[in-house]
Scaffold this motif. Structure first.
Motif, PDB file in Angstrom:
ATOM      1  N   HIS A 121       0.822  -1.213   0.000  1.00 49.69           N
ATOM      2  CA  HIS A 121       0.000   0.000   0.000  1.00 49.69           C
ATOM      3  C   HIS A 121       0.858   1.267   0.000  1.00 49.69           C
ATOM      4  O   HIS A 121       0.360   2.363   0.248  1.00 49.69           O
ATOM      5  N   GLY A 162      -2.151  -2.043  -3.935  1.00 51.96           N
ATOM      6  CA  GLY A 162      -3.570  -2.310  -3.730  1.00 51.96           C
ATOM      7  C   GLY A 162      -4.292  -1.121  -3.133  1.00 51.96           C
ATOM      8  O   GLY A 162      -3.687  -0.162  -2.657  1.00 51.96           O
ATOM      9  N   ASP A 163      -5.598  -1.180  -3.182  1.00 56.62           N
ATOM     10  CA  ASP A 163      -6.438  -0.161  -2.538  1.00 56.62           C
ATOM     11  C   ASP A 163      -7.686  -0.854  -2.004  1.00 56.62           C
ATOM     12  O   ASP A 163      -7.700  -2.072  -1.835  1.00 56.62           O
ATOM     13  N   GLU A 164      -8.728  -0.088  -1.760  1.00 56.06           N
ATOM     14  CA  GLU A 164      -9.940  -0.670  -1.189  1.00 56.06           C
ATOM     15  C   GLU A 164     -10.623  -1.649  -2.141  1.00 56.06           C
ATOM     16  O   GLU A 164     -11.367  -2.530  -1.707  1.00 56.06           O
ATOM     17  N   GLU A 165     -10.375  -1.498  -3.435  1.00 60.73           N
ATOM     18  CA  GLU A 165     -11.052  -2.343  -4.417  1.00 60.73           C
ATOM     19  C   GLU A 165     -10.144  -3.400  -5.032  1.00 60.73           C
ATOM     20  O   GLU A 165     -10.614  -4.455  -5.461  1.00 60.73           O
ATOM     21  N   LYS A 167      -6.750  -5.855  -4.753  1.00 64.13           N
ATOM     22  CA  LYS A 167      -5.821  -6.497  -3.836  1.00 64.13           C
ATOM     23  C   LYS A 167      -4.385  -6.279  -4.295  1.00 64.13           C
ATOM     24  O   LYS A 167      -4.064  -6.407  -5.483  1.00 64.13           O
TER      25      LYS A 167
END
Length: 209
Positions: A121, A162-165, A167
Protein backbone atom coordinates in the motif's frame (compact mmCIF):
# COMPACT_ATOMS: atom_id res chain seq x y z
CA UNK A 1 17.84 -26.59 10.33
CA UNK A 2 21.03 -24.94 11.55
CA UNK A 3 22.81 -28.31 11.27
CA UNK A 4 21.65 -28.68 7.65
CA UNK A 5 22.96 -25.22 6.87
CA UNK A 6 26.32 -26.06 8.40
CA UNK A 7 26.53 -29.25 6.34
CA UNK A 8 25.84 -27.26 3.15
CA UNK A 9 28.33 -24.56 4.21
CA UNK A 10 31.08 -27.13 4.72
CA UNK A 11 30.25 -29.01 1.51
CA UNK A 12 30.47 -25.89 -0.65
CA UNK A 13 33.83 -25.01 0.87
CA UNK A 14 35.11 -28.46 0.01
CA UNK A 15 33.76 -28.13 -3.54
CA UNK A 16 35.52 -24.78 -3.91
CA UNK A 17 38.82 -26.14 -2.62
CA UNK A 18 38.76 -29.00 -5.12
CA UNK A 19 38.91 -26.49 -7.97
CA UNK A 20 41.64 -24.27 -9.30
CA UNK A 21 40.84 -20.65 -8.36
CA UNK A 22 41.58 -19.65 -11.98
CA UNK A 23 38.61 -21.81 -13.08
CA UNK A 24 36.33 -19.82 -10.83
CA UNK A 25 37.65 -16.36 -11.66
CA UNK A 26 37.47 -17.17 -15.39
CA UNK A 27 33.69 -17.67 -15.24
CA UNK A 28 32.61 -15.41 -12.37
CA UNK A 29 33.08 -11.69 -11.78
CA UNK A 30 35.28 -12.33 -8.74
CA UNK A 31 38.95 -11.89 -7.91
CA UNK A 32 41.32 -14.16 -5.99
CA UNK A 33 44.39 -13.35 -3.93
CA UNK A 34 46.83 -16.27 -4.03
CA UNK A 35 48.77 -15.02 -1.01
CA UNK A 36 45.77 -14.88 1.30
CA UNK A 37 43.61 -17.54 -0.35
CA UNK A 38 40.72 -15.10 -0.47
CA UNK A 39 38.01 -14.56 -3.07
CA UNK A 40 36.44 -11.12 -3.39
CA UNK A 41 32.73 -11.31 -4.26
CA UNK A 42 30.18 -8.55 -4.88
CA UNK A 43 26.84 -9.50 -3.32
CA UNK A 44 23.99 -6.97 -3.43
CA UNK A 45 26.40 -4.10 -4.13
CA UNK A 46 28.69 -4.91 -1.20
CA UNK A 47 32.08 -6.61 -1.27
CA UNK A 48 32.46 -9.86 0.66
CA UNK A 49 35.58 -11.90 1.32
CA UNK A 50 35.45 -15.69 1.13
CA UNK A 51 38.59 -16.89 2.90
CA UNK A 52 39.44 -20.42 1.79
CA UNK A 53 42.13 -20.87 4.45
CA UNK A 54 39.87 -19.97 7.37
CA UNK A 55 36.65 -21.11 5.63
CA UNK A 56 34.95 -17.86 6.58
CA UNK A 57 32.81 -15.31 4.75
CA UNK A 58 32.64 -11.68 5.86
CA UNK A 59 31.90 -8.20 4.56
CA UNK A 60 35.12 -6.42 3.65
CA UNK A 61 34.05 -2.98 4.87
CA UNK A 62 33.52 -3.93 8.51
CA UNK A 63 34.23 -7.64 8.95
CA UNK A 64 30.55 -8.40 9.50
CA UNK A 65 29.72 -12.09 8.96
CA UNK A 66 26.49 -12.54 6.96
CA UNK A 67 23.83 -14.92 8.20
CA UNK A 68 24.40 -18.55 7.32
CA UNK A 69 21.98 -18.58 4.38
CA UNK A 70 23.67 -15.62 2.70
CA UNK A 71 27.08 -17.20 3.28
CA UNK A 72 25.87 -20.43 1.66
CA UNK A 73 24.54 -18.50 -1.36
CA UNK A 74 27.92 -16.81 -1.82
CA UNK A 75 29.76 -20.13 -1.54
CA UNK A 76 27.29 -21.83 -3.89
CA UNK A 77 27.93 -19.06 -6.42
CA UNK A 78 31.67 -19.81 -6.30
CA UNK A 79 31.33 -23.59 -6.19
CA UNK A 80 29.01 -23.76 -9.24
CA UNK A 81 31.16 -21.49 -11.41
CA UNK A 82 30.91 -22.75 -15.01
CA UNK A 83 30.85 -21.06 -18.43
CA UNK A 84 27.33 -19.95 -19.35
CA UNK A 85 25.68 -20.22 -22.75
CA UNK A 86 24.17 -17.15 -24.39
CA UNK A 87 20.45 -16.80 -23.82
CA UNK A 88 17.74 -14.27 -24.56
CA UNK A 89 17.09 -12.18 -21.43
CA UNK A 90 13.69 -12.84 -19.86
CA UNK A 91 12.07 -13.18 -16.46
CA UNK A 92 10.61 -16.22 -14.71
CA UNK A 93 8.92 -16.66 -11.34
CA UNK A 94 10.05 -19.08 -8.67
CA UNK A 95 7.41 -21.52 -9.92
CA UNK A 96 9.28 -21.83 -13.22
CA UNK A 97 12.65 -22.60 -11.61
CA UNK A 98 13.31 -26.36 -11.45
CA UNK A 99 12.32 -27.47 -7.96
CA UNK A 100 10.72 -24.13 -7.22
CA UNK A 101 7.18 -25.43 -6.89
CA UNK A 102 8.24 -27.65 -4.00
CA UNK A 103 9.21 -24.58 -1.99
CA UNK A 104 6.55 -22.20 -3.31
CA UNK A 105 4.30 -22.22 -0.24
CA UNK A 106 7.25 -21.45 2.04
CA UNK A 107 8.53 -18.82 -0.41
CA UNK A 108 5.12 -17.15 -0.48
CA UNK A 109 5.04 -17.02 3.33
CA UNK A 110 8.64 -15.92 3.97
CA UNK A 111 9.33 -13.65 0.98
CA UNK A 112 6.23 -12.51 -0.91
CA UNK A 113 3.84 -11.94 2.00
CA UNK A 114 6.33 -9.73 3.91
CA UNK A 115 6.93 -7.70 0.74
CA UNK A 116 3.18 -7.17 0.43
CA UNK A 117 2.95 -6.06 4.04
CA UNK A 118 5.81 -3.58 3.62
CA UNK A 119 5.07 -2.21 0.15
CA UNK A 120 1.60 -3.33 -0.93
CA UNK A 121 0.00 0.00 0.00
CA UNK A 122 3.04 2.22 -0.45
CA UNK A 123 4.74 0.90 -3.56
CA UNK A 124 6.97 3.94 -4.04
CA UNK A 125 8.71 3.14 -0.74
CA UNK A 126 10.36 0.27 -2.63
CA UNK A 127 12.20 2.79 -4.83
CA UNK A 128 13.40 4.66 -1.75
CA UNK A 129 14.82 1.71 0.17
CA UNK A 130 16.20 -0.17 -2.86
CA UNK A 131 18.95 2.35 -3.57
CA UNK A 132 21.13 1.14 -0.68
CA UNK A 133 21.21 -2.31 -2.31
CA UNK A 134 22.18 -0.91 -5.70
CA UNK A 135 18.65 -1.28 -7.07
CA UNK A 136 17.64 0.37 -10.32
CA UNK A 137 14.05 1.23 -11.33
CA UNK A 138 12.38 -1.20 -13.74
CA UNK A 139 9.19 -0.82 -15.76
CA UNK A 140 6.69 -3.25 -14.28
CA UNK A 141 3.77 -3.00 -11.88
CA UNK A 142 3.19 0.02 -9.66
CA UNK A 143 6.85 -0.10 -8.67
CA UNK A 144 9.65 -2.45 -9.62
CA UNK A 145 13.37 -2.56 -8.99
CA UNK A 146 16.18 -4.51 -10.62
CA UNK A 147 18.96 -5.75 -8.35
CA UNK A 148 22.25 -7.45 -9.12
CA UNK A 149 22.49 -10.15 -6.48
CA UNK A 150 25.82 -10.98 -8.10
CA UNK A 151 27.23 -9.28 -11.22
CA UNK A 152 25.82 -12.11 -13.39
CA UNK A 153 22.61 -12.69 -11.45
CA UNK A 154 19.80 -10.12 -11.76
CA UNK A 155 16.71 -10.26 -9.57
CA UNK A 156 13.62 -8.10 -9.99
CA UNK A 157 11.06 -7.23 -7.32
CA UNK A 158 7.65 -6.08 -8.58
CA UNK A 159 4.85 -4.54 -6.50
CA UNK A 160 1.30 -3.94 -7.69
CA UNK A 161 -0.19 -1.50 -5.21
CA UNK A 162 -3.57 -2.31 -3.73
CA UNK A 163 -6.44 -0.16 -2.54
CA UNK A 164 -9.94 -0.67 -1.19
CA UNK A 165 -11.05 -2.34 -4.42
CA UNK A 166 -7.91 -4.02 -5.76
CA UNK A 167 -5.82 -6.50 -3.84
CA UNK A 168 -2.08 -5.77 -3.71
CA UNK A 169 0.29 -8.25 -5.32
CA UNK A 170 4.03 -8.83 -5.46
CA UNK A 171 6.54 -11.13 -7.09
CA UNK A 172 10.26 -11.79 -7.28
CA UNK A 173 11.54 -12.59 -10.76
CA UNK A 174 14.73 -14.30 -11.89
CA UNK A 175 16.60 -14.66 -15.16
CA UNK A 176 16.55 -18.36 -16.21
CA UNK A 177 20.35 -18.26 -16.43
CA UNK A 178 20.35 -18.51 -12.64
CA UNK A 179 19.51 -22.22 -12.87
CA UNK A 180 23.05 -23.52 -13.57
CA UNK A 181 24.61 -20.94 -11.23
CA UNK A 182 22.84 -21.73 -7.96
CA UNK A 183 21.23 -24.77 -6.37
CA UNK A 184 17.42 -24.45 -6.29
CA UNK A 185 17.42 -24.04 -2.50
CA UNK A 186 19.97 -21.24 -2.83
CA UNK A 187 17.73 -19.53 -5.39
CA UNK A 188 14.87 -19.70 -2.90
CA UNK A 189 17.18 -18.39 -0.21
CA UNK A 190 18.30 -15.55 -2.46
CA UNK A 191 14.73 -14.34 -2.90
CA UNK A 192 14.08 -14.57 0.83
CA UNK A 193 17.33 -12.75 1.60
CA UNK A 194 16.42 -9.90 -0.73
CA UNK A 195 12.93 -9.63 0.75
CA UNK A 196 14.38 -9.53 4.27
CA UNK A 197 16.84 -6.80 3.33
CA UNK A 198 14.10 -4.67 1.79
CA UNK A 199 11.69 -5.20 4.67
CA UNK A 200 14.28 -4.17 7.25
CA UNK A 201 15.02 -1.00 5.33
CA UNK A 202 11.30 -0.29 4.90
CA UNK A 203 10.73 -0.63 8.65
CA UNK A 204 13.64 1.68 9.40
CA UNK A 205 12.43 4.24 6.85
CA UNK A 206 8.89 4.17 8.22
CA UNK A 207 10.04 4.54 11.84
CA UNK A 208 12.12 7.60 10.95
CA UNK A 209 9.17 9.49 9.49
Amino acid sequence: METNYRVAYHKFWQDIKKREPAEITATRAVSYNEDTGQFSVIFFAQEYIADSKQETVYRKADGHAPDIMDAIIILNYLAYAQPLSEAEPRWVSIKEIPGGMIFYAAFLKTAISPLLKAFGHQAQLLDTVAASLGGQPAQMGSSSVLFQAFPEIPVCVVIWEGDEEVKANATILFDPSIEPMLHSESIIGLGISLANRLNKRAAKESSSR
